[in-house]
Design a protein around this motif. Structure first.
Motif, mmCIF file in Angstrom:
data_model
loop_
_atom_site.group_PDB
_atom_site.id
_atom_site.type_symbol
_atom_site.label_atom_id
_atom_site.label_comp_id
_atom_site.label_asym_id
_atom_site.label_seq_id
_atom_site.Cartn_x
_atom_site.Cartn_y
_atom_site.Cartn_z
ATOM 1 N N PHE A 1 1.044 -13.621 -7.744
ATOM 2 C CA PHE A 1 0.536 -14.482 -6.527
ATOM 3 C C PHE A 1 -0.534 -15.854 -6.470
ATOM 4 C CE2 PHE A 1 0.128 -13.004 -1.208
ATOM 5 C CZ PHE A 1 0.562 -14.295 -0.967
ATOM 6 N N ASP A 2 -0.195 -16.612 -5.655
ATOM 7 C CA ASP A 2 -1.677 -17.109 -5.549
ATOM 8 C C ASP A 2 -3.495 -16.378 -4.984
ATOM 9 O OD1 ASP A 2 -0.934 -19.010 -7.281
ATOM 10 O OD2 ASP A 2 -1.254 -20.679 -5.573
ATOM 11 N N ASP A 3 -2.465 -15.759 -4.074
ATOM 12 C CA ASP A 3 -3.507 -14.910 -2.666
ATOM 13 C C ASP A 3 -3.854 -13.983 -3.733
ATOM 14 O OD1 ASP A 3 -3.540 -16.831 -1.216
ATOM 15 O OD2 ASP A 3 -1.795 -15.587 0.550
ATOM 16 N N ASP A 4 -4.067 -13.754 -4.667
ATOM 17 C CA ASP A 4 -3.951 -11.844 -5.504
ATOM 18 C C ASP A 4 -5.433 -12.798 -6.525
ATOM 19 O OD1 ASP A 4 -2.652 -10.800 -4.506
ATOM 20 O OD2 ASP A 4 -0.922 -10.925 -6.155
ATOM 21 N N THR A 5 -6.148 -11.707 -7.029
ATOM 22 C CA THR A 5 -7.528 -12.534 -8.189
ATOM 23 C C THR A 5 -6.969 -11.248 -9.192
ATOM 24 O OG1 THR A 5 -9.153 -10.435 -6.669
ATOM 25 C CG2 THR A 5 -9.377 -12.624 -5.245
ATOM 26 N N ALA A 6 -7.461 -11.907 -10.109
ATOM 27 C CA ALA A 6 -7.482 -11.128 -11.331
ATOM 28 C C ALA A 6 -8.771 -10.857 -11.714
ATOM 29 C CB ALA A 6 -7.199 -12.849 -12.488
ATOM 30 N N ASP A 7 -9.786 -11.478 -11.238
ATOM 31 C CA ASP A 7 -10.947 -10.860 -12.065
ATOM 32 C C ASP A 7 -11.899 -10.529 -10.903
ATOM 33 O OD1 ASP A 7 -13.598 -10.366 -13.242
ATOM 34 O OD2 ASP A 7 -13.961 -12.332 -13.679
ATOM 35 N N PRO A 8 -12.205 -9.445 -10.435
ATOM 36 C CA PRO A 8 -11.041 -8.132 -10.295
ATOM 37 C C PRO A 8 -9.988 -8.348 -9.642
ATOM 38 C CG PRO A 8 -12.799 -7.815 -7.987
ATOM 39 C CD PRO A 8 -12.783 -9.188 -8.598
ATOM 40 N N SER A 9 -8.906 -7.754 -10.298
ATOM 41 C CA SER A 9 -7.963 -7.785 -10.373
ATOM 42 C C SER A 9 -7.319 -7.079 -8.945
ATOM 43 C CB SER A 9 -6.271 -6.524 -11.762
ATOM 44 O OG SER A 9 -6.792 -7.253 -12.564
ATOM 45 N N LYS A 10 -6.687 -7.756 -8.413
ATOM 46 C CA LYS A 10 -6.017 -6.907 -6.859
ATOM 47 C C LYS A 10 -5.264 -7.791 -6.074
ATOM 48 C CE LYS A 10 -9.096 -6.403 -1.611
ATOM 49 N NZ LYS A 10 -9.858 -6.661 -1.170
ATOM 50 N N SER A 11 -4.096 -6.711 -5.478
ATOM 51 C CA SER A 11 -3.259 -6.827 -4.676
ATOM 52 C C SER A 11 -3.654 -7.554 -3.661
ATOM 53 C CB SER A 11 -2.114 -6.477 -5.002
ATOM 54 O OG SER A 11 -0.900 -7.056 -4.153
ATOM 55 N N SER A 12 -2.851 -8.320 -2.471
ATOM 56 C CA SER A 12 -2.981 -8.644 -1.676
ATOM 57 C C SER A 12 -1.501 -8.700 -0.818
ATOM 58 C CB SER A 12 -3.674 -10.596 -1.000
ATOM 59 O OG SER A 12 -4.806 -10.458 -1.499
ATOM 60 N N CYS A 13 -0.776 -8.310 -1.887
ATOM 61 C CA CYS A 13 1.218 -8.837 -1.175
ATOM 62 C C CYS A 13 1.132 -6.963 -0.940
ATOM 63 C CB CYS A 13 2.403 -8.765 -2.270
ATOM 64 S SG CYS A 13 3.536 -8.926 -1.610
ATOM 65 N N THR A 14 1.197 -6.238 0.357
ATOM 66 C CA THR A 14 1.982 -4.934 0.802
ATOM 67 C C THR A 14 2.360 -5.269 2.421
ATOM 68 O OG1 THR A 14 -0.381 -5.276 2.660
ATOM 69 C CG2 THR A 14 -0.784 -4.257 0.884
ATOM 70 N N GLY A 15 2.787 -4.436 2.986
ATOM 71 C CA GLY A 15 3.708 -4.112 3.707
ATOM 72 C C GLY A 15 5.063 -5.070 3.595
ATOM 73 N N ALA A 16 5.618 -5.867 4.414
ATOM 74 C CA ALA A 16 6.599 -6.325 4.471
ATOM 75 C C ALA A 16 6.575 -7.516 3.401
ATOM 76 C CB ALA A 16 6.761 -7.390 5.592
ATOM 77 N N CYS A 17 5.450 -8.589 2.669
ATOM 78 C CA CYS A 17 5.562 -9.181 1.413
ATOM 79 C C CYS A 17 5.873 -8.182 0.452
ATOM 80 C CB CYS A 17 4.161 -9.040 1.368
ATOM 81 S SG CYS A 17 3.712 -10.435 -0.215
ATOM 82 N N ALA A 18 5.215 -7.225 0.295
ATOM 83 C CA ALA A 18 5.829 -5.905 -1.228
ATOM 84 C C ALA A 18 7.739 -5.728 -1.069
ATOM 85 C CB ALA A 18 5.205 -4.810 -1.162
ATOM 86 N N VAL A 19 7.847 -6.166 0.065
ATOM 87 C CA VAL A 19 9.542 -5.224 0.367
ATOM 88 C C VAL A 19 10.125 -7.327 -0.293
ATOM 89 C CG1 VAL A 19 10.997 -5.259 1.775
ATOM 90 C CG2 VAL A 19 9.728 -4.277 2.270
ATOM 91 N N LYS A 20 9.460 -8.207 0.080
ATOM 92 C CA LYS A 20 10.339 -9.130 -0.190
ATOM 93 C C LYS A 20 9.752 -9.474 -1.994
ATOM 94 C CE LYS A 20 10.428 -14.171 0.983
ATOM 95 N NZ LYS A 20 10.294 -15.264 1.610
ATOM 96 N N TRP A 21 8.768 -9.008 -2.099
ATOM 97 C CA TRP A 21 8.595 -9.176 -3.643
ATOM 98 C C TRP A 21 7.884 -8.013 -4.104
ATOM 99 C CZ3 TRP A 21 8.764 -14.193 -5.822
ATOM 100 C CH2 TRP A 21 8.392 -14.728 -4.539
ATOM 101 N N PRO A 22 8.522 -6.876 -5.054
ATOM 102 C CA PRO A 22 8.705 -6.015 -4.901
ATOM 103 C C PRO A 22 7.465 -5.153 -6.383
ATOM 104 C CG PRO A 22 11.172 -5.939 -4.962
ATOM 105 C CD PRO A 22 10.451 -7.359 -4.615
ATOM 106 N N PRO A 23 6.308 -5.002 -5.819
ATOM 107 C CA PRO A 23 5.692 -4.981 -6.764
ATOM 108 C C PRO A 23 6.232 -4.809 -8.141
ATOM 109 C CG PRO A 23 4.243 -4.174 -5.148
ATOM 110 C CD PRO A 23 5.937 -4.066 -5.086
ATOM 111 N N VAL A 24 5.532 -4.934 -9.772
ATOM 112 C CA VAL A 24 6.041 -3.811 -10.899
ATOM 113 C C VAL A 24 5.035 -2.731 -11.093
ATOM 114 C CG1 VAL A 24 5.998 -4.500 -13.417
ATOM 115 C CG2 VAL A 24 6.769 -6.450 -11.925
ATOM 116 N N THR A 25 6.134 -1.857 -10.762
ATOM 117 C CA THR A 25 5.120 -0.459 -10.849
ATOM 118 C C THR A 25 5.796 0.435 -11.832
ATOM 119 O OG1 THR A 25 6.505 0.396 -9.139
ATOM 120 C CG2 THR A 25 4.891 -0.183 -8.441
ATOM 121 N N ILE A 26 4.498 1.233 -12.145
ATOM 122 C CA ILE A 26 5.038 2.130 -13.385
ATOM 123 C C ILE A 26 4.387 3.306 -13.065
ATOM 124 C CG2 ILE A 26 3.156 1.984 -14.392
ATOM 125 C CD1 ILE A 26 4.567 1.922 -17.241
ATOM 126 N N GLN A 27 5.461 4.452 -13.612
ATOM 127 C CA GLN A 27 4.637 6.116 -13.527
ATOM 128 C C GLN A 27 3.527 6.988 -14.379
ATOM 129 O OE1 GLN A 27 6.785 9.720 -15.814
ATOM 130 N NE2 GLN A 27 7.700 9.006 -14.156
#
Length: 229
Positions: free
Chosen positions: A136-162
């Protein structure tokens, strides 16, 4: 050399796009203990850091069955293994779901594979279910940060891990893999610093329905780059 086989087309459905895995040179058996790494989980505003090399795939597979710390309990380690889940004696999906299905619990393990497809010749990443992965272009890589939360994360589920889980690789350099803790406490995998997602609108192997959406979502390459060719 390892390749990922595609699934056959569904009956009565349109032919699925062919997904062809890129070749992967695996570490020699004598040096498996040097393959991969251990990473610590950063928060949503700081990148993950690498630590000691990971154990052999068989040892890493065993560690994926251990009880993970409670979410939000502070930084914890993940194992990044420079070989496939199959090489580690694992089958199934690790608990990864497909399409719009809700990921009720983080998978015990995740596999990232670099492939090319009929619709995208540039190398891009898929998971064990052969679902395309995105950045997602609205995220950043340095530092690593996600800007996709709430409804965005429902449409675009994060790749999560235990926490305490294993990330298996095919055609991806372990140095490119990291992890952050999202605001909800979930652990999200990063590649090249970029948080990685799947798209709820992709339901079949080879689907790339999220490519270019809103001019900000693109298939992610093996070093975190946009795969657009």
């Amino acid at each position: 050399m390892t390749s990922l086989l595609t699934r056959p087309p569904s009956r009565g459905g349109a032919a699925r796009r062919a997904v062809v895995a890129s070749a992967l040179a695996l570490c020699a058996a004598a040096s498996l203990t040097a393959c991969g790494k251990t990473i610590t989980i950063g928060d949503s505003s700081s990148p993950a850091s690498s630590a000691t090399p990971s154990p052999s795939p068989s040892a890493a597979a065993a560690s994926s069955t251990t009880t993970a710390p409670a979410q939000g309990s502070g930084n914890s380690a993940l194992q990044v293994v420079d070989s496939t889940a199959q090489d580690a004696g694992l089958s199934g999906t690790g608990g990864t779901v497909v399409g719009a299905a809700v990921q009720e619990a983080p998978p015990k393990w995740v596999q990232l594979s670099a492939v090319t497809s009929a619709s995208l010749s540039a190398a891009h990443l898929i998971n064990i279910n052969q679902a395309a992965l995105y950045r997602f272009d609205d995220d950043t890589a340095d530092p690593s940060k996600s800007s996709c939360t709430g409804a965005c994360a429902v449409k675009w589920p994060p790749v999560t891990i235990q926490e305490g889980g294993n990330v298996y690789l095919a055609g991806v350099n372990p140095k490119e893999v990291g992890a952050i803790r999202r605001p909800d406490g979930q652990v999200q995998i990063t590649v090249g610093g970029w948080p990685v997602y799947r798209f709820s609108g992709d339901s079949r192997p080879g689907d790339l329905n999220g490519q270019g959406l809103d001019g900000k979502w693109f298939a992610v390459g093996p070093t975190g780059e946009k795969a657009t060719r």
